[in-house]
Design a protein around this motif. Structure first.
Motif, mmCIF file in Angstrom:
data_model
loop_
_atom_site.group_PDB
_atom_site.id
_atom_site.type_symbol
_atom_site.label_atom_id
_atom_site.label_comp_id
_atom_site.label_asym_id
_atom_site.label_seq_id
_atom_site.Cartn_x
_atom_site.Cartn_y
_atom_site.Cartn_z
ATOM 1 N N MET A 77 1.011 -1.471 0.157
ATOM 2 C CA MET A 77 -0.334 0.100 -0.377
ATOM 3 C C MET A 77 0.764 1.127 0.494
ATOM 4 O O MET A 77 0.904 2.059 0.831
ATOM 5 C CB MET A 77 -0.719 -0.222 1.010
ATOM 6 N N ARG A 78 1.060 1.619 -1.128
ATOM 7 C CA ARG A 78 2.292 2.466 -0.914
ATOM 8 C C ARG A 78 1.438 3.583 -0.996
ATOM 9 O O ARG A 78 1.744 4.829 -0.077
ATOM 10 C CB ARG A 78 2.947 2.872 -2.167
ATOM 11 N N SER A 79 -0.333 3.963 -1.564
ATOM 12 C CA SER A 79 -0.409 5.493 -1.594
ATOM 13 C C SER A 79 -2.051 4.846 -1.342
ATOM 14 O O SER A 79 -2.285 4.013 -2.198
ATOM 15 C CB SER A 79 -0.506 5.878 -3.129
ATOM 16 N N LYS A 80 -2.563 5.337 -0.573
ATOM 17 C CA LYS A 80 -3.914 5.821 -0.250
ATOM 18 C C LYS A 80 -4.581 7.001 -0.078
ATOM 19 O O LYS A 80 -4.315 7.907 0.705
ATOM 20 C CB LYS A 80 -3.824 5.464 1.335
ATOM 21 N N LEU A 81 -5.434 7.016 -0.694
ATOM 22 C CA LEU A 81 -5.706 8.191 -1.758
ATOM 23 C C LEU A 81 -7.279 8.745 -0.836
ATOM 24 O O LEU A 81 -8.287 8.104 -1.188
ATOM 25 C CB LEU A 81 -6.223 8.233 -2.878
ATOM 26 N N PHE A 82 -7.253 9.813 -0.452
ATOM 27 C CA PHE A 82 -8.870 10.225 -0.181
ATOM 28 C C PHE A 82 -9.817 10.782 -1.062
ATOM 29 O O PHE A 82 -9.260 11.320 -1.839
ATOM 30 C CB PHE A 82 -7.778 10.941 0.988
ATOM 31 N N VAL A 83 -10.876 10.534 -0.908
ATOM 32 C CA VAL A 83 -12.033 10.094 -1.342
ATOM 33 C C VAL A 83 -13.593 10.682 -0.983
ATOM 34 O O VAL A 83 -13.691 9.963 -0.240
ATOM 35 C CB VAL A 83 -12.322 9.357 -2.843
ATOM 36 N N PRO A 84 -13.459 12.273 -0.732
ATOM 37 C CA PRO A 84 -14.569 12.609 -0.413
ATOM 38 C C PRO A 84 -15.937 11.984 -0.618
ATOM 39 O O PRO A 84 -16.174 11.623 -1.906
ATOM 40 C CB PRO A 84 -14.713 13.704 -0.829
ATOM 41 N N GLY A 85 -16.982 11.248 0.381
ATOM 42 C CA GLY A 85 -17.995 10.489 0.026
ATOM 43 C C GLY A 85 -18.803 11.719 -0.247
ATOM 44 O O GLY A 85 -19.673 10.777 -1.489
ATOM 45 N N ALA A 86 -18.547 12.666 -0.426
ATOM 46 C CA ALA A 86 -19.956 13.365 -0.848
ATOM 47 C C ALA A 86 -19.907 14.003 -1.929
ATOM 48 O O ALA A 86 -20.268 14.428 -3.022
ATOM 49 C CB ALA A 86 -19.730 15.118 0.169
ATOM 50 N N ARG A 87 -18.340 13.830 -2.995
ATOM 51 C CA ARG A 87 -18.633 13.813 -3.822
ATOM 52 C C ARG A 87 -18.002 12.915 -5.111
ATOM 53 O O ARG A 87 -17.444 12.002 -5.309
ATOM 54 C CB ARG A 87 -16.898 15.037 -4.241
ATOM 55 N N PRO A 88 -20.055 12.221 -5.177
ATOM 56 C CA PRO A 88 -19.874 11.104 -6.176
ATOM 57 C C PRO A 88 -19.151 10.492 -7.652
ATOM 58 O O PRO A 88 -18.547 10.092 -8.373
ATOM 59 C CB PRO A 88 -20.905 10.284 -6.344
ATOM 60 N N GLU A 89 -18.610 11.942 -7.914
ATOM 61 C CA GLU A 89 -18.329 12.170 -9.423
ATOM 62 C C GLU A 89 -16.870 12.176 -9.855
ATOM 63 O O GLU A 89 -16.362 12.071 -10.535
ATOM 64 C CB GLU A 89 -18.381 14.150 -10.045
ATOM 65 N N LEU A 90 -16.611 11.735 -8.261
ATOM 66 C CA LEU A 90 -14.528 11.827 -8.104
ATOM 67 C C LEU A 90 -14.495 10.262 -7.853
ATOM 68 O O LEU A 90 -13.535 9.876 -8.299
ATOM 69 C CB LEU A 90 -14.200 12.163 -7.238
ATOM 70 N N PHE A 91 -16.033 9.092 -7.841
ATOM 71 C CA PHE A 91 -15.325 7.828 -7.061
ATOM 72 C C PHE A 91 -14.854 7.352 -8.259
ATOM 73 O O PHE A 91 -13.767 6.791 -8.280
ATOM 74 C CB PHE A 91 -16.670 7.595 -7.144
#
Length: 285
Positions: free
Chosen positions: A1-15
């Motif tokens: 797990m070199r990188s763990k990207l944070f994805v805001p749960g309120a931004r489904p367009e980013l999923f």
């Protein structure tokens, strides 16, 4: 797990964009990035995304950071996201073994309701002085605990601690020792200045040298930096292969320790070389 990207749960367009990126792990957030009024909607959006057949079949390692055990949202979060596609549930601001056991029990109930066969692990956020002091105990509180993650921002700012190299190193070292005592992995937290690549690299290198497995990223531009710092170089792989080969010869001669290119090699160094080769093989697959 070199990188763990944070994805805001309120931004489904980013999923889907995050799924198509280069991060080793994605962490969907239902906690700090989601305002109170949007908690229920974010929970539903993340749950629906994680339930998609293509997401479940992707083989990606997916994490969800839920709201804490003292939150009114905790039970509903776990019920919504304890799904077959989820690798770990990230529990924030952990300070007691009771919190860990409560989260594990909630996961067990939700897995039964959602038809989850492979148990979902726990990644504990260490973000308070008490949490750091008890980190080894927290990590050993339940078999589901897979790792500890450091939150320097939450730990330092309220206590007036400057984010200097010395303070960061001391805190990383303390967390890494706790993780080692409990036999779980340690993951570094986020670096807040997205435009400061060298600052990110400096903290990432420090974590790498202390045995952390990777670093959290709050923006896609940080993913490549983390992958580079925590990646396995061709030179390191070549050296590890030479060590393993030399150890095979030494073992045939009845020697458990031997000189290799001017250095003494014994079992701990051999195990490290073998682990590096295993990590390189996983990254190449």
């Amino acid at each position: 797990m070199r990188s763990k990207l944070f994805v805001p749960g309120a931004r489904p367009e980013l999923f889907d964009k995050a799924m198509a990126g280069a991060a080793d792990v994605l962490s969907f957030d239902l906690e700090d990035s989601v305002p109170e009024a949007g908690k229920a909607a974010a929970r539903v959006q993340v749950g629906l995304f994680l339930s998609r057949a293509d997401v479940a079949a992707s083989g990606r390692r997916l994490i969800v950071r839920c709201n804490g055990t003292g939150s009114a949202h905790f039970a509903a979060d776990v019920a919504a996201v304890a799904l077959p596609s989820v690798w770990l549930l990230n529990l924030p601001k952990v300070e007691s073994a009771a919190q860990v056991r409560e989260a594990a029990a909630a996961l067990e109930r939700a897995e039964a309701d959602n038809g989850v066969v492979r148990p979902i692990g726990l990644l504990l956020n260490i973000e308070t002085p008490r949490g750091l002091r008890q980190a080894a105990e927290l990590a050993a509180a339940h078999p589901r605990v897979a790792g500890l993650q450091l939150g320097l921002g939450d730990l330092f700012a309220p206590n007036g601690i400057a984010r200097t190299a010395a303070n960061v190193h001391a805190t990383l070292f303390a967390l890494r020792m706790a993780a080692a005592e409990a036999g779980v992995f340690a993951c570094d937290g986020a670096f807040p200045d997205v435009g400061d690549d060298e600052g990110f690299r400096t903290e990432a290198r420090m974590a790498r040298e202390l045995g952390f497995i990777g670093k959290s990223c709050i923006h896609p531009r940080q993913v490549g930096l983390a992958n580079d710092v925590f990646g396995v170089s061709d030179a390191a792989v070549a050296e590890a292969r030479r060590i393993v080969a030399a150890a095979t010869v030494a073992a045939a001669q009845g020697r458990g320790a031997f000189l290799f290119e001017g250095r003494m090699i014994d079992l701990p160094f051999l195990r490290r070389a073998e682990a590096l080769l295993a990590a390189a093989a996983r990254a190449a697959s």
